[in-house]
Structures are given as C-alpha cells and as structure tokens.
Design an enzyme around this catalytic site. Structure first.
Site, PDB file in Angstrom:
ATOM      1  N   GLY A  56       3.159  -4.763 -26.051  1.00  0.00           N
ATOM      2  CA  GLY A  56       2.292  -5.805 -26.092  1.00  0.00           C
ATOM      3  C   GLY A  56       0.978  -6.028 -26.501  1.00  0.00           C
ATOM      4  O   GLY A  56       0.262  -6.881 -27.000  1.00  0.00           O
ATOM      5  N   PRO A  66      -3.960  -9.979 -16.295  1.00  0.00           N
ATOM      6  CA  PRO A  66      -2.807  -8.942 -16.830  1.00  0.00           C
ATOM      7  C   PRO A  66      -2.990  -7.366 -17.145  1.00  0.00           C
ATOM      8  O   PRO A  66      -1.902  -6.834 -17.249  1.00  0.00           O
ATOM      9  CB  PRO A  66      -2.436  -9.835 -18.182  1.00  0.00           C
ATOM     10  CG  PRO A  66      -3.619 -10.239 -18.417  1.00  0.00           C
ATOM     11  CD  PRO A  66      -4.539 -10.762 -17.291  1.00  0.00           C
ATOM     12  N   HIS A 115       3.441   5.698 -27.881  1.00  0.00           N
ATOM     13  CA  HIS A 115       3.834   5.912 -26.627  1.00  0.00           C
ATOM     14  C   HIS A 115       5.058   6.841 -26.158  1.00  0.00           C
ATOM     15  O   HIS A 115       5.597   7.204 -27.515  1.00  0.00           O
ATOM     16  CB  HIS A 115       4.519   4.390 -26.072  1.00  0.00           C
ATOM     17  CG  HIS A 115       3.396   3.390 -25.917  1.00  0.00           C
ATOM     18  ND1 HIS A 115       2.696   2.778 -27.064  1.00  0.00           N
ATOM     19  CD2 HIS A 115       2.959   2.747 -24.525  1.00  0.00           C
ATOM     20  CE1 HIS A 115       1.810   1.908 -26.311  1.00  0.00           C
ATOM     21  NE2 HIS A 115       2.005   2.077 -25.209  1.00  0.00           N
ATOM     22  N   SER A 133       0.855  -0.998   0.051  1.00  0.00           N
ATOM     23  CA  SER A 133       0.068  -0.057   0.166  1.00  0.00           C
ATOM     24  C   SER A 133       0.921   1.458   0.121  1.00  0.00           C
ATOM     25  O   SER A 133       0.446   2.319  -0.169  1.00  0.00           O
ATOM     26  CB  SER A 133      -1.048  -0.068   1.069  1.00  0.00           C
ATOM     27  OG  SER A 133      -0.211   0.011   2.472  1.00  0.00           O
ATOM     28  N   ASP A 141       2.500  -3.815   4.024  1.00  0.00           N
ATOM     29  CA  ASP A 141       3.735  -3.771   3.274  1.00  0.00           C
ATOM     30  C   ASP A 141       4.770  -4.712   3.955  1.00  0.00           C
ATOM     31  O   ASP A 141       4.632  -5.557   4.635  1.00  0.00           O
ATOM     32  CB  ASP A 141       4.177  -2.265   3.346  1.00  0.00           C
ATOM     33  CG  ASP A 141       3.127  -1.467   2.465  1.00  0.00           C
ATOM     34  OD1 ASP A 141       2.117  -1.011   3.235  1.00  0.00           O
ATOM     35  OD2 ASP A 141       3.569  -1.055   1.469  1.00  0.00           O
ATOM     36  N   LYS A 165       9.810   3.673 -24.002  1.00  0.00           N
ATOM     37  CA  LYS A 165       9.530   2.371 -23.813  1.00  0.00           C
ATOM     38  C   LYS A 165      10.535   1.658 -24.836  1.00  0.00           C
ATOM     39  O   LYS A 165      10.919   1.966 -25.641  1.00  0.00           O
ATOM     40  CB  LYS A 165       8.064   2.246 -24.697  1.00  0.00           C
ATOM     41  CG  LYS A 165       7.469   1.115 -24.991  1.00  0.00           C
ATOM     42  CD  LYS A 165       6.118   1.142 -25.288  1.00  0.00           C
ATOM     43  CE  LYS A 165       5.168  -0.137 -25.261  1.00  0.00           C
ATOM     44  NZ  LYS A 165       5.001  -0.810 -23.808  1.00  0.00           N
TER      45      LYS A 165
END
Lengths: 252, 252, 252, 252
Positions: free
Chosen positions: B148, B109, B138, B14, B39, B142
């Site tokens: 993907g 995903p 993008h 968190s 955490d 990247k």
C-alpha cells in the site's frame, strides 16, 4: 531547432569541457535555443548581437565580474557557476542589478539538483531521528576528506538537532581502533570512503527505534550539473535581482 | 520515573503486542509518564481516575468509536492508530471535538516517521527528475504486491510529475520478459521483492542526467511506530480539534 | 615507458572508442607496453614487425576470424572480446591453436571482473538461502529487459537451487498489480529498473531466517572492461590453447 | 510432525532465548525432529533415553566441556556455538572424538551463513580490485568499533592483497578531519556506523577502473544463526571427528 518562444541562451567559456556540456544541454532541451558561445578573445557584444536572453557563466574568478557588469548593463540575465564570490563581490553584483530593474542574476555554488535536495531533506529529517551519520564515497584522487558537501550536510543536521533540542546520540563505543567512528562535524559522525571506480556519492543515514531512513545521492559523471543549469535558465527571467543558491528557485 | 510536568499517557489495548510496545515507549521517554492501561472488560473511567491527559488507541474498528466518544467527552486527548475510519466516522469525531473545545484527536494511518518522510520527500523531488521508480521489499508472508505504501508513493510521484508538466519518462525497452519492468501506477514503475529475512523496506529512485537520488526506508521490526506515537502524544495538546495524518504535526 | 620484461601488447581497432580505452590501459599499466595499433586498411604484419607478444581484438565478427588465423600462425597470443563466436567458429579456432603449440587464445563474452565475480558468488551462495531475487538497473536507452547478465545470473541461481533440492521459495502474494513481482527466470524473480542517470548496475538478493546477503555490481562507465582485458593479457602466455571465458583465468 | 528418517535433535539450554529459537527452528524444518531439551539441573541422560542423534549446544564455557565429554562418549553428534574454545580445549575434544570413531563434533564461532559467505567472497574478490574498504553498521549499544567481523574481514582482504602482490591502494587525501578516512586494519580502511534502529550490517566495497563490487550482509534479528545451526545438524553425521568452522561444511 529554433522555436519562437524558446529561451535564447548564450554560453561563456563554451569551448571548455564544462561549457561544451552546457551547450549540448541547451541544444538538447526542447524549450531553450543556443545562440552563441564566447570564449577568451571573443567579444561579449556577440550576446547582444544575437539577441541572447540568458548567459551561462562557468568561467574563472578573474573574468566573471567583468562579464557580469557587461551582461547586467545590457539587460541580459546571468546564471553563474563560477567560484570566488566574496561578500564584496556579492555586494557589487547586487548594486549592478539594483540599477537595472528586471535583470536577474543567479549565483550558485552547486548546480547538482540531487545534492541540493539531499541537503534539504537531511535538514528536514534531522529533528525526527535519534541518530544521524554521513558516509561520502569518492574516487581516490580527491584531496579532501570529508568532502565539502558532506561537511556542509553534517553542519545542517547538527544545527537542526540543536534547534530541536534533541538528546545526544546514543553511542556505547568504549573500545576500538582510532578513526573507526569517523570524523565529528558538530555531533554528527562523517565517514569518507575513497575507492577506484567511484565518482561522487553520499549517503545520509537517520535512525530511530525500529527504522532507518537513508538519503543517497550518486553523481555518475561530470555533466550532472546540466539539469540544474537549465532549471536556472528557465527561472531567472521570472526572478529579477540577485539570487544566491539554486534552491531559491526550487520552492522546497 | 514520574516527573511533575511530564505528559500523563494512558494506553488502550495495553496488553496486546502493539500496546506493550507503546507502554514501553511511554515509560522509556523522559517527558511522558504511563498512567494506566485499559483492556477488554476494563472500565474507561480508569483514565479519568488517573488524571490521564492523552490516551493512545491502537485497538479495533469495533470499539474505537466508543472509546473516542468517552475520551472527548471527558476532556482527554486521543492519539489513534486504529483502522477503519470512513468519511462518516471522521465526520462524527469532528462533531464530538467541535462540542468540546480544547480537546485534540489525532487519527493517522501510518505512524512510521521514516515512511511519512519518504513519501513527503518523494513528492517534493519528483518534479526535478527525468525518471522515477519504486522498489519495495518485504517478507514473503505479505499478501499484496505492491505494498500500500509503495502504491501511494507512486501515486504521489505521478501526480507531482503531471502537475509539473514533465515529459514522459524515457524507456527504450522493446524486447524482454513479461513483468520485468514491474507494475505501473500512473506512469511510475513499481517493483515488489519478497525475500525471507526481510521485514519492510522501500526505495524510491529518481534520475536525471548524470545523477540519481535514492530515498530508502527500512523498518527493521514491528515497533517502528513507537517514535511516531510519542510525537503524536507530545503535539496533540497543542492541536485542539481533529487532525488526520501525523505529517500535520511535522511542519514539513 | 618501455621496460625490458614488460608484455608487448598490440591492439586491433585501436582508433575506435573501445580500442582507445584499451591502448590507454596498456600504456598506464606498469607491466605492459603498447607496441602498435592496427586499424582498417593497416597490415596485420605490423604486429610481427613490432615483436608483439599479445594482441587484443575488440573488432567485428566479419574480420575477427581472419585476424585470429594470422595471429596464431605467427605465434602471437590473442585476447578477444569480439562477439559472434558460434560453435563452428570456436571449433575452427581450436584447430588453429592445436596446430601451433604454445600459442594461447582467450575468447570471452564479458571482461567486467565485477560482473564475473557477481555471477560466480551468486552461484555459490544460492544453495544456502530460502529466497533469491535479482534487480538490474540500467540507463533508459537499453532495449532488452531483463539484461542478458541478469537473465544469466538468475539461470545460474535456479540451477544451483534445483541441484541442491531446495524447497520452492515462499511467496504469499495473492493480490496485486500485474508485473509487480517481476519476470520469472526459472523460479527466480527478476526486476528491471530503467532510470536516467544510471549506467549498468545489478543487485542479487539472498535471504533466509533473520538475514540477507546482497551482491551488488556497479559499472560506472564504459571502460570497466579494461582491468579484465589486462588480466587476460597477463595470463594468456601461461595458458596455451583456447580458453573460453575470463573466469577460467581467475582461479575461483 | 515426526517423520521416520528425520534427524533426531536435542537442545542444551533449550529454555534460554537462543535455545528457544533453535528448538523452534528444529521443529519447523521438514527434515529434523526435536527430541528433548536439557537445561540446568536436568540430566544429560535424557538425550540417550530419547534416542537423540545430534545435540546443539549454545550454553556456557563453564559447562560445555562436560556436555561434550558425555555426548561423545554416548555416540551423539554435537553442534556447538558456545564460546571459549582455547587450543587446549580443542585438543581435548579432538582426543575424545578420536577415541570414538564415527562421532562428529562441530565447533563454530559464527553460524550466520551470510557473514561466512561475505568473508569468503571478500577473500576471493580482493586480488582483482585496486581498492577495498569495509563499512560496518550496528545498533548504538555495541561496545567495540570496528566489529570483530569487520576486523577479521579486513585482515582477510589485506592478506589476499599482499599474497597477490597488489600495489598500494591509491588515496590522494591530503587535507581533512581526523578519523574521516576510518581505521586501518592492514592496508584496509574500516568505518563503523552506530545508529538507532540498526541491528548488524556490513558492506565490503571493492573498486577498479569503471566498476565497483559490493558485498552486503544484513542481520535483521537475533535468530539469524538458526539456518546455520540446521546446516550443521544436517552435515555433522557425515563428518566424523572434530570440525572447526561452519565453512568447512559449505564446500566453498
């Protein structure tokens, strides 16, 4: 080229602008053959004589019912883009096809596949987004604003939002100019652009935290209904009875 | 604000960037309450002590399996965006939930609703159009091109085209520069733009005679997964067992 | 309607597709009158007999030089979209107009105002942005990729970047598919989309920290050169001598 | 990294959100060095002590005049994004710089280069097109509609159209819903979209026969003013006296 198993297609109003585009589309497709065109003063019996399987009718409300009565009686399927189908007319056609099992009639107000998909996707997406607006953009000779398609799209979105119980869209607008925020259809703001050089275009915008989804449809010329008509021609043989709306053949 | 019937949600990791965004989203939503963050070095038992119903896990492949074993064993639902789920791991989680009826685990995903819808709509639309191409745009940091998501979208389109038996896309290109027509994924051309100022964007373009349909997704910032996480949180209680992919909860 | 002070305009090749569009444009404009069309086998003297002030020539490299020699000799201005103007031909025309003070000839490779402005704006904007890429989108019958306009636009951007001494564009691409990043023209990536339903479209994208600027040009049909031709017709009387490029009349 | 010939830049309000982004931009640029930040309660003399050449002031109308008086008196250039500059304040600053030859002050209401270019290009393009409309799209927390930039852009377009003596835009709209055609600024229709997920975006659309030109500006985050500030920092040394508007440094 005539191929044995091709669908034999006749066209009503084949000499008009729309009819010519349909004939050209039928002739260009690999799986359909054009048989005969029937225009004003020609006899409908030409379709029977030419062994036509499917007739496309983009004619006029004054003549379409007579055309359909003849076609169904003679066992010929019909794909119809003519307007003016009231509930009474629909009921009458349904009666005719009920009496003639195996014959199919498709009546559709819109054959532009991109427009049909746009509306379908907008309806599916609406419940996942905080906000939705519609922008339609047309040539400046158009008389109505917003367009019928934009109004219908907004109604579908508003209905999907209501069904999902979404909260009202956030909008902090407190000062400004009249009309800046567009017209309201349900709770959906709709904007109409009129611009020389445009044909017919529409964007549906959806937004939620950090992301937006836009569905855009562009009609570049007046023949964009042809692929939808061919889809109807291919499917009608497998769908006896009356079908209203091309989306019924699209398995969406 | 704590409301009686709200879903009680805990967050793993968190204090990280992603975790903070999830906590903020849970706190802002009217139907979820944030219970506790766990955490590194904190005990998972805090979720039990706080009567947490659903835990969100966007952590690390090294720790996620331990987290899930604990959560399922304690009857707490899990919404998981952590990567690294091999077939073996999936099988193991399936075993755990089978032993604990009523507990739900969602592993996905991709939680960006706009991206999921884009892919779904692209797949639905593909069979109706002569041509399809993908442009993804993008930020220039990247590493992979195409993205993907663009590659996966093109695969879905190519598969839908193949299944529908579509003819090859028309393309008269005979002269030009290497790379101008993009990369090929199946029979779909994919183009990658890298531009300062951009975040993550994708356009899927479909075309047929006289019209085009474009599906565009824009991720404007790194919190665009939050609405998808909240959707998962709301649905997981009604979907016991293991679910893979957020689209399974979207009734598309 | 013939109006006293209107510009009297004749058209070469008036019966061809392009010529017909020009005649229609001249007739529709409030400040120009169509005098006469001259086609194959007609005599050029019809322009003199009809007191024509400006002739538009969108014909063929084989005949354009003869046309221009006649027009200049007879004191008639010319607006020329015909291709094939080599340096020798340009020099020859320059000689003719030098001998006939007051007569103007405009030779332009591109009369689409939107395309001319796109290139001009791209050139102006280039030095202010970290990144620039070009996407051109055309109907699938196009033979070359990228388009000539896209290649030229990229060259102008690359030159402006070099002149401003900009650093190389950032691009961390390290893995991917061949062609995904498009073709390189100078240091500018250019992407070519070929899609049924499209006509001729181009986007120039510029990006810097936190913002992007996009210049998009859409040609929706084959008559988009008409407003540029009319601009040439209106301006040529005030620009004696030879002018190459419609941008010279646009005060950009 | 400190480089000998780099421009030495100080920042007022360096601990605020905007100030932090400016400091980060100055530190990241290869040709500028950050010297010192001065915040509330710090002494302005830190700029003198650190041999600062240019100071950036994005502070508050209450303090900016005191800042400028000090900076000019000490021979330090200033780049100012603070608001509230009335004609009186401008006159006062002009007096100060007149008394201190060689010192430059830039005051600008807008440092987003893309927005400045959009307005400039819109103004240049307007006289060549039959139709023009503006669509601005913002996050739903925005209070005014249309945005100030959209209103200003429409005014520039309307003025350019009037100066060129263009005919009224064609618009056959005769039926429809209130607001569908947007707000009118001069003769330009302006549409305001408010959508979750958006930041700040604007499209200017121009159309004529068969073609359209669209100029789109996207601000993706709140740091989009940084490149414009750096442009001001680089240019101010070569522009002594008072300059109003960053476009003055852009040679458009």
């Amino acid at each position: 080229m005539t191929v044995a198993d091709n669908i034999r297609v006749g066209v009503l109003g084949s000499r008009g602008k729309v009819g010519q585009a349909i004939v050209a589309g039928v002739e260009a497709a690999p799986d359909t053959d054009f048989t005969v065109g029937v225009d004003k003063d020609d006899s409908l019996s030409a379709f029977v004589d030419s062994d036509t399987a499917v007739v496309v009718d983009f004619t006029h409300p004054d003549v379409v019912m007579g055309n359909l009565e003849f076609l169904v009686a003679n066992g010929i399927h019909a794909v119809v883009g003519t307007t003016g189908f009231t509930a009474e007319r629909i009921a009458q056609v349904r009666e005719w096809v009920a009496a003639k099992p195996g014959v199919g009639v498709l009546i559709a107000p819109n054959f532009a596949i991109g427009a049909i998909l746009s509306m379908h996707f907008a309806q599916q997406a609406a419940r996942f987004f905080t906000s939705a607006e519609v922008i339609e953009l047309h040539h400046p000779a158009k008389a109505d604003a917003p367009s019928g398609t934009a109004g219908r799209t907004a109604e579908l979105i508003a209905a999907a939002r209501a069904e999902a119980g979404l909260a009202p869209m956030p909008d902090a607008t407190s000062t400004g100019l009249d009309g800046a925020r567009g017209a309201l259809v349900g709770d959906v703001h709709v904007h109409s652009v009129r611009l020389a050089g445009l044909v017919a275009h529409q964007e549906v915008l959806f937004g939620t935290q950090g992301e937006t989804l836009t569905i855009r449809h562009d009609s570049m010329d007046r023949t964009s209904f042809v692929p939808g008509v061919l889809l109807g021609v291919r499917e009608i043989g497998g769908h006896p009875g009356l079908t209203v709306g091309l989306d019924q053949f699209m398995n969406l």
